[in-house]
Design an enzyme around this catalytic site. Structure first.
Site, PDB file in Angstrom:
ATOM      1  CG  ASP A 199       6.351  19.638  -0.796  1.00  0.00           C
ATOM      2  OD1 ASP A 199       5.531  19.941  -1.686  1.00  0.00           O
ATOM      3  OD2 ASP A 199       6.050  19.598   0.414  1.00  0.00           O
ATOM      4  CG  ASP A 248      -0.831  20.153   2.320  1.00  0.00           C
ATOM      5  OD1 ASP A 248      -0.271  19.048   2.263  1.00  0.00           O
ATOM      6  OD2 ASP A 248      -0.218  21.232   2.206  1.00  0.00           O
TER       7      ASP A 248
HETATM    8  C1  GLA Z   1       3.718  21.075   1.793  1.00  0.00           C
HETATM    9  C2  GLA Z   1       3.229  19.640   1.815  1.00  0.00           C
HETATM   10  C3  GLA Z   1       3.045  19.185   3.248  1.00  0.00           C
HETATM   11  C4  GLA Z   1       4.348  19.325   3.996  1.00  0.00           C
HETATM   12  C5  GLA Z   1       4.831  20.765   3.925  1.00  0.00           C
HETATM   13  C6  GLA Z   1       6.214  20.913   4.524  1.00  0.00           C
HETATM   14  O1  GLA Z   1       2.728  21.937   2.205  1.00  0.00           O
HETATM   15  O2  GLA Z   1       2.044  19.518   1.097  1.00  0.00           O
HETATM   16  O3  GLA Z   1       2.608  17.858   3.283  1.00  0.00           O
HETATM   17  O4  GLA Z   1       5.299  18.449   3.467  1.00  0.00           O
HETATM   18  O5  GLA Z   1       4.896  21.209   2.566  1.00  0.00           O
HETATM   19  O6  GLA Z   1       6.675  22.197   4.456  1.00  0.00           O
END
Ligand code: GLA
Length: 743
Positions: A479, A549
């Protein structure tokens, strides 16, 4: 594929369908002649030089005029436009010479047709072998100094694609400053072009935006230092009248995850110019004597048959030559991710239960997202402290449990970040990238690591290796949840501060490279607050990127539609969540057109939902190869109609998977889904109406769906080639049951 006509000084790069020509003019400039549908020859050598003035200049205080030669830099089509001479368009390159002058003008010096493909060092690149493509290297020299510019052009044998990059070499004795260097310049006569770019923000990750190309310079860019949410490093240029199936279209895409820029516009003579480059805002590189600088690669994919063909070309290019070979064309396991159901609230038992529940639904991989390291029970701490929090979870036990239950296991990391509340920050505050004279903006309570510093890259890699060496991990979600701000590096020192953006992304690539080299079998999925870093640079390392997301199906359809135009569907992470705006079946069907998975708590599902999941998981498993490897066609665009409608057809045209979604409800309209890409003479069974028709029927008349359609109605059906004997049998009513068994 590549020829040089020495007499006429014309370079030709051609394959079966596409030609690109340029020449060296009398003054040594590279003149762009043509890019488009295959031409057997350029008969007019000066096809694009404008006959406006005799070429005249001042020499020894006297006017010299070449009576026989008409040339002006203005409006002329170049391969490498100059700066602060007569061409006032955006230039290819700007050098600040040691005497302070920024005049930059390069002329032909030499060329070579290379037997081996060359790519920029330290940057992601296409994995091309000499049997698939040929590369032309043209070296230019600065008009005054010993500075050389290498232009690389790689043309593919079976794809209408040219990949370009450039390299500047300082062979003078003095240091120079590089202020701008393009990967690609495309000059063209005006064909009434339109530009389609992609913009977005977290939750609305990618939306298409169309504008006419006109005399106002349009800039598509990002300057957040590696999060292309604002705008994506892929654009589409098309003739105004071109649509999904007709007309000339280019897709231009940078293999780069840092700050980028495309500049598009017409000049006062109506000449079109497109530049693609590392963003030159806050960019100035010192190039000492003997040093060089390389740009990222940039793709120019051409289609004379509309957007769908350009999209298919990009999809083939990425799958065949960019994605890590191990996973490129492989169907990915259906996964379940702990983030949406549990956030930070899990323990060993909860994850073991998740594994058991998921197993009963035909899910093959469980991913433990954020929260298993340091003291991270919310997003306010511990990034950088990658050791497992054994008080919270017995990771070894959970992984063994997954494997014993025939499930793969995945882990989340965010390696480029540091929380101020972390052991790492306590011991190495200098590892954080920000200007100590300012209050650094915290985004999601975190700072970015100074990846321009090799020590930081090595440190983080060692921390990651501790985990990935110790545990048997099959998948990793990488990420990147904030952009860069208050940009300053303690490591680089005063002189090199305007090199930070590029050096940061080089550091990130180095880290990713170390990771994929050490763990080639781990399936890597990159992510940035959803799909904030969706680009070809990342796809070199990770065969899939978390799409967004946002898992609300109405928005998802739009995000996936925009992404599909540029990137293969197999690269788009698409999950079904507990969002209740549509039924489980609708949500699954939408996510089925990406790298498929779930983000929900199976223990909260109704029996009905579990049944739907089980049966659809089976269909997805059986047909996902068409999504992963097939040809993608847009049938209807949600930007122009009430429908988002698309299909994937297997390369042998034997099977297809069709998707249709309407946003508003419709009560009375006559509607047909007209298919594309089938063999017109073959018979196909479709699982929507359970009928058999010929390919030309499906493609010209289509399947009648004129019935009241409620809003957000999702259709998924399979179209399968059958032979004509089967057709007669199947069309008899008595055999209806048998027909259904086909699927
Ligand atoms: C980001 C990602 C999510 C998740 C969160 C975890 O927002 O897009 O899918 O992994 O981080 O903190």
């Amino acid at each position: 594929m590549i020829k040089f006509d020495a007499k006429r000084k014309i370079f030709e790069l051609s394959n079966k369908e596409y030609s690109y020509y340029f020449s060296i003019n009398k003054l040594g400039y590279l003149i762009h002649l043509y890019s488009g549908k295959k031409l057997n020859d350029i008969t007019l050598e000066r096809v694009n030089e404008r006959y406006i003035e005799r070429y005249a200049y001042l020499e020894n205080n006297k006017e010299v005029c070449d009576e026989s030669y008409y040339f002006s830099e203005q409006g002329c089509l170049f391969e490498c436009g100059s700066y602060l001479k007569s061409d006032a368009r955006r230039p290819f390159v700007i050098i600040k010479h040691s005497n302070g002058s920024e005049i930059t003008s390069f002329k032909y010096y030499s060329h070579q047709i290379l037997s081996l493909n060359v790519s920029p060092k330290d940057l992601p690149h296409f994995r091309v072998s000499s049997s698939d493509a040929e590369t032309l290297l043209v070296t230019l020299k600065d008009e005054v100094d010993e500075i050389y510019l290498d232009l690389y052009y790689t043309i593919f044998k079976d794809l209408n694609v040219i990949v370009r990059f450039s390299k500047l070499k300082n062979l003078s004795t003095k240091e120079i400053k590089l202020k701008r260097l393009c990967s690609l310049e495309l000059d063209s006569v005006n064909k009434d072009f339109e530009l389609i770019s992609v913009h977005g923000q977290r939750g609305d990750d990618r939306e298409l935006e169309k504008i006419p190309v006109n005399h106002n310079l349009t800039v598509v860019n990002d300057n957040h230092g590696g999060r292309g949410f604002r705008q994506n490093p892929s654009i589409l240029i098309k003739e105004k009248d071109a649509n999904y199936d007709f007309g000339e279209v280019y897709i231009c895409s940078l293999l780069y995850s840092g700050n980028f820029k495309f500049e598009v516009g017409l000049d006062e003579y109506d000449s079109f110019r497109l530049n693609a480059l590392i963003n030159d805002d806050c960019f100035e590189f010192s190039i000492k004597s003997g040093e060089s600088f390389e740009t990222p690669e940039c793709v120019l994919a051409y289609s004379s048959e509309g957007i769908n063909k350009a999209t298919q070309t990009m999809h083939d290019l990425v799958r065949d030559y960019l994605l890590p070979k191990e996973f490129a064309k492989k169907e990915r396991p259906i996964l379940i991710n702990s983030w949406e159901p549990f956030l930070f609230n899990f323990d060993t038992e909860k994850i073991k239960n998740l594994i058991l529940e998921a197993k009963t639904l035909g899910i093959k991989e469980v991913v433990l997202d954020d929260g298993r390291f340091g003291k991270r029970n919310n997003d306010q701490s511990s990034l950088g402290d990658w050791d497992v929090n054994l008080d919270k979870i017995n990771l070894g036990e959970v992984i063994d449990f997954a494997h014993k239950n025939d499930m793969l296991f995945g882990l989340w990391v965010e390696p480029e970040m540091i929380s101020p509340d972390s052991e790492l920050f306590k011991t190495h505050p200098e590892y954080a990238l920000y200007d100590r004279n300012y209050k650094p903006t915290l985004l999601r309570h975190q700072l970015v690591l100074d990846l321009t510093n090799p020590e930081v890259v090595d440190y983080i890699f060692a921390k990651l290796s501790n985990i990935f060496d110790k545990y048997k991990i099959d998948y990793c979600k990488w990420d990147f949840n904030r952009y860069l701000s208050e940009i300053s590096s303690l490591y680089l020192g005063d002189e090199k501060q305007s090199e930070i953006f590029h050096r940061f992304i080089l550091g990130a690539y180095k880290l990713l490279n170390k990771f994929v080299e050490r763990y080639p079998k781990i399936l890597l999925e990159t992510c940035a607050s959803g799909g904030g870093r969706f680009d070809l640079g990342m796809l070199y390392f990770s065969p899939q990127i978390w799409g967004s997301d946002e898992t609300n199906p109405f928005s998802r359809v739009m995000i996936q539609f925009a992404t599909n135009i540029f990137y293969p569907l197999s690269t788009i992470g698409a999950h079904v969540s507990a969002s209740n705006s549509l039924s489980m079946q609708d949500k699954i069907i939408i996510a089925a057109f990406g790298t498929f998975g779930y983000e929900l708590d199976p223990s909260k599902l109704t029996d009905e939902e579990k049944k739907t999941i089980l049966s659809l998981n089976k269909i997805i498993k059986d047909y996902h190869h068409i999504v992963t490897r097939g040809d993608y066609y847009v049938l209807k665009s949600p930007y122009e109609t009430n429908f988002a409608s698309w299909m994937c057809v297997s390369k042998d045209k034997k099977e297809a998977l069709v998707f249709n979604f309407n946003f508003k409800r419709e009560q009375t309209k006559a509607r047909f889904i007209r298919l594309k890409g089938l063999d017109p003479d073959k018979y196909y069974f479709n699982s929507l109406t359970n009928d058999v028709y010929k390919g030309d029927f499906y493609m010209n008349i289509g399947i009648n769906i004129s019935a009241p359609l409620k809003e957000g109605m999702t259709m998924l059906f399979v179209v399968k080639q059958v032979n004509s004997i089967v057709k007669t049998v199947l069309n008899s009513k008595a055999q209806k049951e048998k027909r259904e068994k086909l699927l």
